[in-house]
Design an enzyme around this catalytic site. Structure first.
Site, PDB file in Angstrom:
ATOM      1  CE1 TYR A  26      -3.713  -2.111   0.040  1.00  0.00           C
ATOM      2  CE2 TYR A  26      -2.674  -4.002   2.236  1.00  0.00           C
ATOM      3  CZ  TYR A  26      -3.481  -3.469   0.780  1.00  0.00           C
ATOM      4  OH  TYR A  26      -4.226  -4.418   0.957  1.00  0.00           O
ATOM      5  CG  HIS A 103      -8.732  -0.385  -5.079  1.00  0.00           C
ATOM      6  ND1 HIS A 103      -9.671  -1.035  -3.927  1.00  0.00           N
ATOM      7  CD2 HIS A 103     -10.024  -1.433  -5.995  1.00  0.00           C
ATOM      8  CE1 HIS A 103     -10.299  -1.538  -3.934  1.00  0.00           C
ATOM      9  NE2 HIS A 103     -10.455  -1.118  -5.930  1.00  0.00           N
TER      10      HIS A 103
END
Length: 152
Positions: A26, A103
């Site tokens: 991430y 995302h």
């Protein structure tokens, strides 16, 4: 007179831990840093960007409902709820605001259960796999879409 678009950026569960949570997947930016970047981009795009994060599906549904009449569109990272939440999908369908699904990671290169998105069928598009740029490109795509709708 130029329209200033009002855009709601929604962040789903566990995104409050960005910067600490699995940085190899991430990235190292915090959610606050992502939000600040989007607000900055909004100035250049003539968009007023508001952000909201929740780990609660119900609070995200309520935020989507609250967007009706207050925002022109939504940039949405539903995180894990992307793959499980019919309620979020139905809320987006109900308000009929243009939504771009984003995302940080490429959900299609990850575990097979992440390949399914209940958000994509009610979104105008999906951008994933570009880290912060997924959000930035999503915001730009939404504003471009809104500008196109205003011109037609």
């Amino acid at each position: 007179m130029t329209t200033v678009w009002k855009v709601l950026v929604l962040h789903g569960p566990n995104l409050n831990l960005l910067g600490q949570r699995e940085p190899g997947i991430y990235g190292s930016l915090t959610l606050g840093e992502i939000d600040a970047c989007l607000r900055e981009d909004g100035v250049d795009l003539e968009a007023e960007v508001s952000t909201f994060q929740s780990n609660s599906e119900g609070q995200l549904v309520t935020a989507i409902h609250g967007a009706l009449g207050n925002y022109h569109g939504i940039v949405f990272n539903a995180a894990a709820y992307t793959h499980t939440s019919i309620a979020l999908r139905d809320a987006l369908a109900a308000v009929q605001l243009p939504c771009v699904e984003v995302h940080l990671s490429n959900i299609h290169k990850r575990e097979s259960f992440r390949h399914i998105s209940h958000i994509a069928p009610v979104a105008i598009g999906q951008i994933c796999g570009f880290g912060l740029n997924s959000y930035r490109l999503g915001l730009r795509a939404l504003v471009d879409y809104l500008n196109g709708q205003a011109d037609s």
